[in-house]
Design a protein around this motif. Structure first.
Motif, PDB file in Angstrom:
ATOM      1  N   GLY A  13     -92.389  48.286  71.852  1.00 42.35           N
ATOM      2  CA  GLY A  13     -91.688  47.906  70.623  1.00 42.35           C
ATOM      3  C   GLY A  13     -90.403  47.158  70.911  1.00 42.35           C
ATOM      4  O   GLY A  13     -90.100  46.149  70.264  1.00 42.35           O
ATOM      5  N   ALA A  14     -89.656  47.617  71.916  1.00 42.41           N
ATOM      6  CA  ALA A  14     -88.406  46.945  72.279  1.00 42.41           C
ATOM      7  C   ALA A  14     -88.676  45.538  72.823  1.00 42.41           C
ATOM      8  O   ALA A  14     -87.972  44.579  72.467  1.00 42.41           O
ATOM      9  N   ALA A  15     -89.693  45.412  73.663  1.00 45.83           N
ATOM     10  CA  ALA A  15     -90.030  44.085  74.208  1.00 45.83           C
ATOM     11  C   ALA A  15     -90.460  43.134  73.089  1.00 45.83           C
ATOM     12  O   ALA A  15     -90.096  41.954  73.084  1.00 45.83           O
ATOM     13  N   ALA A  16     -91.221  43.641  72.126  1.00 43.34           N
ATOM     14  CA  ALA A  16     -91.642  42.810  70.991  1.00 43.34           C
ATOM     15  C   ALA A  16     -90.432  42.408  70.148  1.00 43.34           C
ATOM     16  O   ALA A  16     -90.356  41.270  69.667  1.00 43.34           O
ATOM     17  N   ALA A  17     -89.480  43.321  69.979  1.00 36.65           N
ATOM     18  CA  ALA A  17     -88.264  42.995  69.221  1.00 36.65           C
ATOM     19  C   ALA A  17     -87.471  41.899  69.932  1.00 36.65           C
ATOM     20  O   ALA A  17     -86.969  40.969  69.288  1.00 36.65           O
ATOM     21  N   VAL A  18     -87.379  41.992  71.253  1.00 34.71           N
ATOM     22  CA  VAL A  18     -86.686  40.947  72.020  1.00 34.71           C
ATOM     23  C   VAL A  18     -87.432  39.620  71.878  1.00 34.71           C
ATOM     24  O   VAL A  18     -86.817  38.565  71.704  1.00 34.71           O
ATOM     25  N   ALA A  19     -88.760  39.673  71.921  1.00 36.92           N
ATOM     26  CA  ALA A  19     -89.558  38.447  71.770  1.00 36.92           C
ATOM     27  C   ALA A  19     -89.331  37.801  70.400  1.00 36.92           C
ATOM     28  O   ALA A  19     -89.366  36.579  70.279  1.00 36.92           O
ATOM     29  N   MET A  20     -89.086  38.626  69.389  1.00 35.35           N
ATOM     30  CA  MET A  20     -88.877  38.090  68.035  1.00 35.35           C
ATOM     31  C   MET A  20     -87.472  37.540  67.827  1.00 35.35           C
ATOM     32  O   MET A  20     -87.262  36.722  66.937  1.00 35.35           O
ATOM     33  N   THR A  21     -86.515  37.992  68.626  1.00 35.63           N
ATOM     34  CA  THR A  21     -85.124  37.616  68.366  1.00 35.63           C
ATOM     35  C   THR A  21     -84.516  36.699  69.420  1.00 35.63           C
ATOM     36  O   THR A  21     -83.398  36.232  69.245  1.00 35.63           O
ATOM     37  N   THR A  22     -85.234  36.465  70.513  1.00 39.83           N
ATOM     38  CA  THR A  22     -84.713  35.589  71.574  1.00 39.83           C
ATOM     39  C   THR A  22     -85.852  34.728  72.112  1.00 39.83           C
ATOM     40  O   THR A  22     -87.025  35.057  71.928  1.00 39.83           O
ATOM     41  N   PRO A  23     -85.505  33.672  72.829  1.00 37.73           N
ATOM     42  CA  PRO A  23     -86.553  32.861  73.464  1.00 37.73           C
ATOM     43  C   PRO A  23     -86.949  33.380  74.859  1.00 37.73           C
ATOM     44  O   PRO A  23     -87.744  32.760  75.545  1.00 37.73           O
ATOM     45  N   HIS A  24     -86.404  34.537  75.254  1.00 34.96           N
ATOM     46  CA  HIS A  24     -86.607  35.032  76.612  1.00 34.96           C
ATOM     47  C   HIS A  24     -87.983  35.630  76.868  1.00 34.96           C
ATOM     48  O   HIS A  24     -88.460  35.632  77.998  1.00 34.96           O
ATOM     49  N   LEU A  25     -88.606  36.169  75.832  1.00 32.53           N
ATOM     50  CA  LEU A  25     -89.936  36.755  75.979  1.00 32.53           C
ATOM     51  C   LEU A  25     -90.864  36.170  74.923  1.00 32.53           C
ATOM     52  O   LEU A  25     -90.425  35.826  73.827  1.00 32.53           O
ATOM     53  N   SER A  26     -92.125  36.111  75.249  1.00 36.65           N
ATOM     54  CA  SER A  26     -93.149  35.621  74.337  1.00 36.65           C
ATOM     55  C   SER A  26     -93.974  36.804  73.851  1.00 36.65           C
ATOM     56  O   SER A  26     -94.422  37.621  74.665  1.00 36.65           O
ATOM     57  N   LEU A  27     -94.196  36.896  72.549  1.00 41.46           N
ATOM     58  CA  LEU A  27     -94.955  38.016  71.993  1.00 41.46           C
ATOM     59  C   LEU A  27     -96.376  38.103  72.566  1.00 41.46           C
ATOM     60  O   LEU A  27     -96.811  39.196  72.945  1.00 41.46           O
ATOM     61  N   TYR A  66     -97.782  49.175  68.560  1.00 37.65           N
ATOM     62  CA  TYR A  66     -96.378  49.366  68.907  1.00 37.65           C
ATOM     63  C   TYR A  66     -95.597  48.061  68.869  1.00 37.65           C
ATOM     64  O   TYR A  66     -94.415  48.055  68.533  1.00 37.65           O
ATOM     65  N   ALA A  67     -96.246  46.957  69.183  1.00 36.45           N
ATOM     66  CA  ALA A  67     -95.563  45.669  69.078  1.00 36.45           C
ATOM     67  C   ALA A  67     -95.226  45.347  67.623  1.00 36.45           C
ATOM     68  O   ALA A  67     -94.184  44.762  67.339  1.00 36.45           O
ATOM     69  N   LEU A  68     -96.099  45.751  66.698  1.00 33.18           N
ATOM     70  CA  LEU A  68     -95.826  45.508  65.278  1.00 33.18           C
ATOM     71  C   LEU A  68     -94.525  46.176  64.835  1.00 33.18           C
ATOM     72  O   LEU A  68     -93.779  45.612  64.028  1.00 33.18           O
ATOM     73  N   LEU A  69     -94.242  47.359  65.368  1.00 27.46           N
ATOM     74  CA  LEU A  69     -92.971  48.014  65.044  1.00 27.46           C
ATOM     75  C   LEU A  69     -91.803  47.181  65.562  1.00 27.46           C
ATOM     76  O   LEU A  69     -90.779  47.050  64.887  1.00 27.46           O
ATOM     77  N   GLY A  70     -91.950  46.602  66.729  1.00 31.35           N
ATOM     78  CA  GLY A  70     -90.912  45.724  67.272  1.00 31.35           C
ATOM     79  C   GLY A  70     -90.799  44.432  66.489  1.00 31.35           C
ATOM     80  O   GLY A  70     -89.699  43.917  66.268  1.00 31.35           O
ATOM     81  N   VAL A  71     -91.929  43.899  66.047  1.00 34.37           N
ATOM     82  CA  VAL A  71     -91.925  42.674  65.234  1.00 34.37           C
ATOM     83  C   VAL A  71     -91.205  42.934  63.914  1.00 34.37           C
ATOM     84  O   VAL A  71     -90.395  42.114  63.460  1.00 34.37           O
ATOM     85  N   MET A  72     -91.476  44.097  63.314  1.00 35.03           N
ATOM     86  CA  MET A  72     -90.793  44.441  62.054  1.00 35.03           C
ATOM     87  C   MET A  72     -89.290  44.502  62.254  1.00 35.03           C
ATOM     88  O   MET A  72     -88.531  43.934  61.470  1.00 35.03           O
ATOM     89  N   LEU A  95     -88.014  53.447  65.525  1.00 41.37           N
ATOM     90  CA  LEU A  95     -89.235  53.435  64.718  1.00 41.37           C
ATOM     91  C   LEU A  95     -90.410  54.054  65.485  1.00 41.37           C
ATOM     92  O   LEU A  95     -91.175  54.840  64.931  1.00 41.37           O
ATOM     93  N   VAL A  96     -90.547  53.697  66.742  1.00 44.95           N
ATOM     94  CA  VAL A  96     -91.630  54.241  67.561  1.00 44.95           C
ATOM     95  C   VAL A  96     -91.486  55.754  67.683  1.00 44.95           C
ATOM     96  O   VAL A  96     -92.459  56.503  67.528  1.00 44.95           O
ATOM     97  N   LEU A  97     -90.282  56.219  67.938  1.00 43.87           N
ATOM     98  CA  LEU A  97     -90.067  57.660  68.079  1.00 43.87           C
ATOM     99  C   LEU A  97     -90.324  58.392  66.766  1.00 43.87           C
ATOM    100  O   LEU A  97     -90.915  59.477  66.754  1.00 43.87           O
ATOM    101  N   VAL A  98     -89.922  57.802  65.646  1.00 44.94           N
ATOM    102  CA  VAL A  98     -90.160  58.423  64.343  1.00 44.94           C
ATOM    103  C   VAL A  98     -91.664  58.475  64.049  1.00 44.94           C
ATOM    104  O   VAL A  98     -92.182  59.514  63.621  1.00 44.94           O
ATOM    105  N   VAL A  99     -92.369  57.370  64.268  1.00 42.38           N
ATOM    106  CA  VAL A  99     -93.813  57.340  64.031  1.00 42.38           C
ATOM    107  C   VAL A  99     -94.509  58.377  64.914  1.00 42.38           C
ATOM    108  O   VAL A  99     -95.380  59.124  64.462  1.00 42.38           O
TER     109      VAL A  99
END
Length: 189
Positions: A29-43, A142-148, A166-170
């Protein structure tokens, strides 16, 4: 970032899939969030590395039980009555791929399911496609939680923290529901 991000994701998920000391869902989830907010990672690459790490870990866990010595299998099956092992073998014969997929998606279900599959000699040719499907579904979930979280916040730090929360709550909610259902079925029996 990507030069360390992808290997960290892969090995973190791999290690957490073998020994559950790393919160692998939060990592994805964290990696997906980084992919959504920076150009450093690709989803798509986050999904690929998460799936590969999870698959390698699951196959390793299965292999320990499947290829282990007779002593290792006896240790894994300790305390189990012979009829329970026969019952487990029959369940895997009927719907083993479903058990593998559900075991991957349910918190704390993966390792017992994979060890049971290995102990009852579930065939590799059936395990591998089920594991691949399970790991893809798991990584996407889990990536969807990061995308959200990445879609809500522009800050990679806030999005990453929110994805982990979000992942921990789910996970906690799923565990509570499972515990409630187990307790309810015990009362009804």
């Amino acid at each position: 970032m990507s030069s360390i991000g992808y290997p960290t994701l892969f090995f973190g998920v791999l290690i957490g899939s073998i020994v559950p000391i790393v919160p692998t869902g939060a990592l994805v989830g964290a990696a997906a969030a980084v992919a959504m907010t920076t150009p450093h990672l690709s989803l798509p690459l986050v999904l690929m590395f998460a799936t590969a790490g999870a698959g390698a870990g699951d196959v390793t866990t299965f292999a320990v039980a499947r290829l282990g010595s007779d002593a290792a299998v006896r240790w894994l099956a300790r305390g189990q009555r012979p009829e329970r092992l026969i019952s487990a073998r029959e369940r895997f014969d009927r719907r083993g791929w479903q058990l593998v997929v559900i075991g991957r998606l349910v918190p704390a279900g993966r390792i017992p399911v994979l060890l049971a599959a290995g102990t009852v000699a579930y065939p590799w040719r059936r395990l591998l496609p089920a594991t691949l499907a399970a790991c893809v579904l798991w990584a996407v979930a889990y990536a969807l939680l990061g995308v959200m979280s990445g879609g809500i916040f522009d800050s990679p730090l806030i999005a990453t923290v929110l994805a982990a929360v979000l992942v921990l709550v789910v996970t906690a909610v799923v565990n509570l529901v499972a515990k409630w259902r187990r307790n309810r079925s015990k009362v009804e029996s």
